[in-house]
Design an enzyme around this catalytic site. Structure first.
Site, PDB file in Angstrom:
ATOM      1  NE  ARG A  71     -10.180  -3.591  -2.117  1.00 56.90           N
ATOM      2  CZ  ARG A  71      -9.618  -2.717  -1.290  1.00 56.90           C
ATOM      3  NH1 ARG A  71      -8.361  -2.839  -0.944  1.00 56.90           N
ATOM      4  NH2 ARG A  71     -10.311  -1.722  -0.791  1.00 56.90           N
ATOM      5  CG  PHE A  82      -1.989   0.987   1.227  1.00 57.62           C
ATOM      6  CD1 PHE A  82      -3.216   0.669   0.659  1.00 57.62           C
ATOM      7  CD2 PHE A  82      -1.808   2.250   1.759  1.00 57.62           C
ATOM      8  CE1 PHE A  82      -4.245   1.601   0.641  1.00 57.62           C
ATOM      9  CE2 PHE A  82      -2.832   3.180   1.730  1.00 57.62           C
ATOM     10  CZ  PHE A  82      -4.054   2.854   1.172  1.00 57.62           C
ATOM     11  CG  ASP A 109      -0.173  -1.599   7.255  1.00 59.78           C
ATOM     12  OD1 ASP A 109      -1.308  -1.820   7.720  1.00 59.78           O
ATOM     13  OD2 ASP A 109       0.105  -0.610   6.556  1.00 59.78           O
ATOM     14  CE1 TYR A 139      -9.586   3.490   6.102  1.00 63.98           C
ATOM     15  CE2 TYR A 139      -8.653   4.872   7.823  1.00 63.98           C
ATOM     16  CZ  TYR A 139      -8.529   4.235   6.603  1.00 63.98           C
ATOM     17  OH  TYR A 139      -7.359   4.313   5.907  1.00 63.98           O
ATOM     18  CE  LYS A 140      -8.083   0.295   4.833  1.00 65.53           C
ATOM     19  NZ  LYS A 140      -6.644   0.176   4.617  1.00 65.53           N
TER      20      LYS A 140
HETATM   21  C1  LIG Z   1      -5.907   1.378   4.311  1.00 66.65           C
HETATM   22  C2  LIG Z   1      -4.437   1.219   4.522  1.00 66.65           C
HETATM   23  C3  LIG Z   1      -3.679   2.256   5.069  1.00 66.65           C
HETATM   24  C4  LIG Z   1      -4.344   3.573   5.376  1.00 66.65           C
HETATM   25  O1  LIG Z   1      -3.536   4.534   5.948  1.00 66.65           O
HETATM   26  P1  LIG Z   1      -4.205   5.851   6.545  1.00 66.65           P
HETATM   27  O2  LIG Z   1      -3.085   6.652   7.012  1.00 66.65           O
HETATM   28  O3  LIG Z   1      -5.152   5.413   7.625  1.00 66.65           O
HETATM   29  O4  LIG Z   1      -4.959   6.520   5.432  1.00 66.65           O
HETATM   30  C5  LIG Z   1      -2.334   2.028   5.302  1.00 66.65           C
HETATM   31  N1  LIG Z   1      -1.749   0.846   4.982  1.00 66.65           N
HETATM   32  C6  LIG Z   1      -2.465  -0.166   4.420  1.00 66.65           C
HETATM   33  C7  LIG Z   1      -1.800  -1.457   4.103  1.00 66.65           C
HETATM   34  C8  LIG Z   1      -3.830  -0.009   4.172  1.00 66.65           C
HETATM   35  O5  LIG Z   1      -4.525  -0.986   3.614  1.00 66.65           O
END
Ligand SMILES: *Cc1c(COP(=O)(O)O)cnc(C)c1O
Length: 414
Positions: A373, A128, A199, A224-225
């Protein structure tokens, strides 16, 4: 199995589903099939009351006294301890604060402070992007002392050497859903004297994780997920007890040993508290706590079991569409190798996702360049929803209703 056979199975699983009643506790519009709860979770009905109370009574009436009277000041620790139970961490190892990106920065700089004689931080390509971006920022700021490298996923572990301070890896890949082995990978990284940062954005609230058993060093994840904490919910950071002596670089006053002594010099708090930075996001934390409490009530073993069963059902139902319409499974075929979303590649993925949403009330997710997805969230989806979603996708493909210029044009947020 035939379509009718699959539906019969889905209905019987729904009838016996120990998590079935949770769906009624969310606000979900009739007819909607929401396969994007891994990107933004649904709204728990209890969040409305909690937010009203936090705003009207705690803020409106209590004003500044609510920092003590309504326990605002200790919400990051209280909710952190609850998240700890979802990921197999110990009390005092997790704190709910800031965004995942900011927590990645904290974890990386803390790890670097624990390995002062090492200068490389590693991640994998295709991670990500924010994970890599945060590393690149650290490299730039260090003026060349720190080197940030992204290695091809299958070669990351081989790339670790005596200069590696930390390895930042995502447990469940955001596109493919491929899951890494937490235990084995952690062990391999630590054997080389490096620290591991996990992560858990796509695994918290979806997989049964045991950070203690895995002996993880640091971890971060999203609120938030799968935790249903609401848009922009605070994230969390986990710091194993043995690493809590790290020197915070984001040395804000809420991480100070005595924030309200207003001392001139920074003195970090003991324990995980030093990983706080500024004033806690009270409103966001209130909403997050409702989502976390529900997940604790559901129990992660039951959540994971349903997620796995939904995944198997989806893959079976998609088989005919793969043959007929050219979808290709982009996730591992074995349930134990993947998280709680399933990706398919298709050359018209973007337009198909738009048509599904506008014409059939199915919300899935597009991820560049060609992935659709499907997020499988056990608290808010029924087995039959998975099959209904696939049936509606089949309609879109049969009618070719995705094939027009409106659906091909991409918006800013996908
Ligand atoms: C959704 C996600 C993030 C999100 O980071 P934010 O700082 O909360 O926007 C980070 N890393 C991964 C792997 C994700 O899937």
């Amino acid at each position: 199995m035939s379509k009718a056979g699959l539906m019969e199975q889905a209905l019987s699983w729904d009838a016996q589903d120990p998590l079935a009643e949770f769906r009624n506790r969310f606000q979900i519009r009739d007819g909607l099939i929401y396969l994007d709860g891994n990107s933004l979770g649904c709204l728990p009905k209890a969040t409305l009351d909690r937010m009203n109370d936090t705003i009207e009574r705690e803020w409106g009436e209590g004003l500044i006294s609510s920092w003590n009277d309504a326990d605002w000041a200790v919400a990051p620790q209280r909710i952190g301890d609850k998240i700890a139970r979802l990921i197999g961490a110990q009390p005092g190892e997790v704190i709910a604060a800031d965004s995942t990106s900011v927590n990645i920065f904290k974890a990386l700089t803390a790890a670097l402070s624990l390995r002062p004689d090492r200068s490389t931080i590693l991640t994998e390509t295709t991670n990500f992007p924010t994970d890599s971006y945060m590393m690149q920022g650290i490299e730039q700021f260090s003026g060349g002392r720190i080197s940030a490298r992204a290695i091809e996923p299958s070669n990351v572990l081989e790339a670790i050497d005596e200069t590696t301070a930390a390895v930042l890896l995502t447990h469940v890949h955001y596109k493919t859903s491929k899951a890494r082995d937490l235990f084995e990978t952690t062990q391999r990284i630590q054997q080389s004297g490096a620290l591991v940062i996990w992560d858990l954005s796509h695994s918290t609230g979806a997989l049964d994780i045991d950070l203690t058993a895995a002996n993880a060093d640091f971890a971060v994840g999203c609120g938030y997920k799968f935790l249903n904490g609401g848009p922009g919910a605070p994230a969390f950071i986990y710091v194993a007890k043995r690493n809590q002596s790290a020197q915070p670089v984001l040395s804000g006053w809420f991480g100070h040993a005595q924030p309200f002594a207003f001392e001139e010099g920074y003195r970090p708090a003991d324990g995980v508290d030093r990983f706080l930075c500024g004033t806690p996001y009270v409103l966001g934390l209130a909403a997050l706590e409702v989502g976390v409490d529900m997940m604790l009530e559901a129990e992660m073993t039951a959540v994971r079991a349903k997620s796995v069963a939904m995944g198997e059902l989806l893959i079976k139902a998609m088989e005919p569409l793969c043959g007929r319409y050219g979808f290709v499974l982009a996730s591992p075929a074995q349930a134990e190798d993947r998280g709680s979303h399933i990706g398919y590649s298709h050359e018209n993925a973007y337009a198909i996702v738009q048509a599904l949403r506008d014409e059939h009330d199915v919300i899935a997710d597009f991820r560049t360049p060609d992935i659709i997805r499907f997020g499988l969230t056990p608290l808010t989806l029924r087995y039959r929803d998975v099959l209904d979603g696939v049936a509606r996708l089949e309609n879109v493909c049969r009618d070719k209703s995705w094939d027009n210029s409106t659906y091909r044009t991409q918006s800013a947020v996908t």
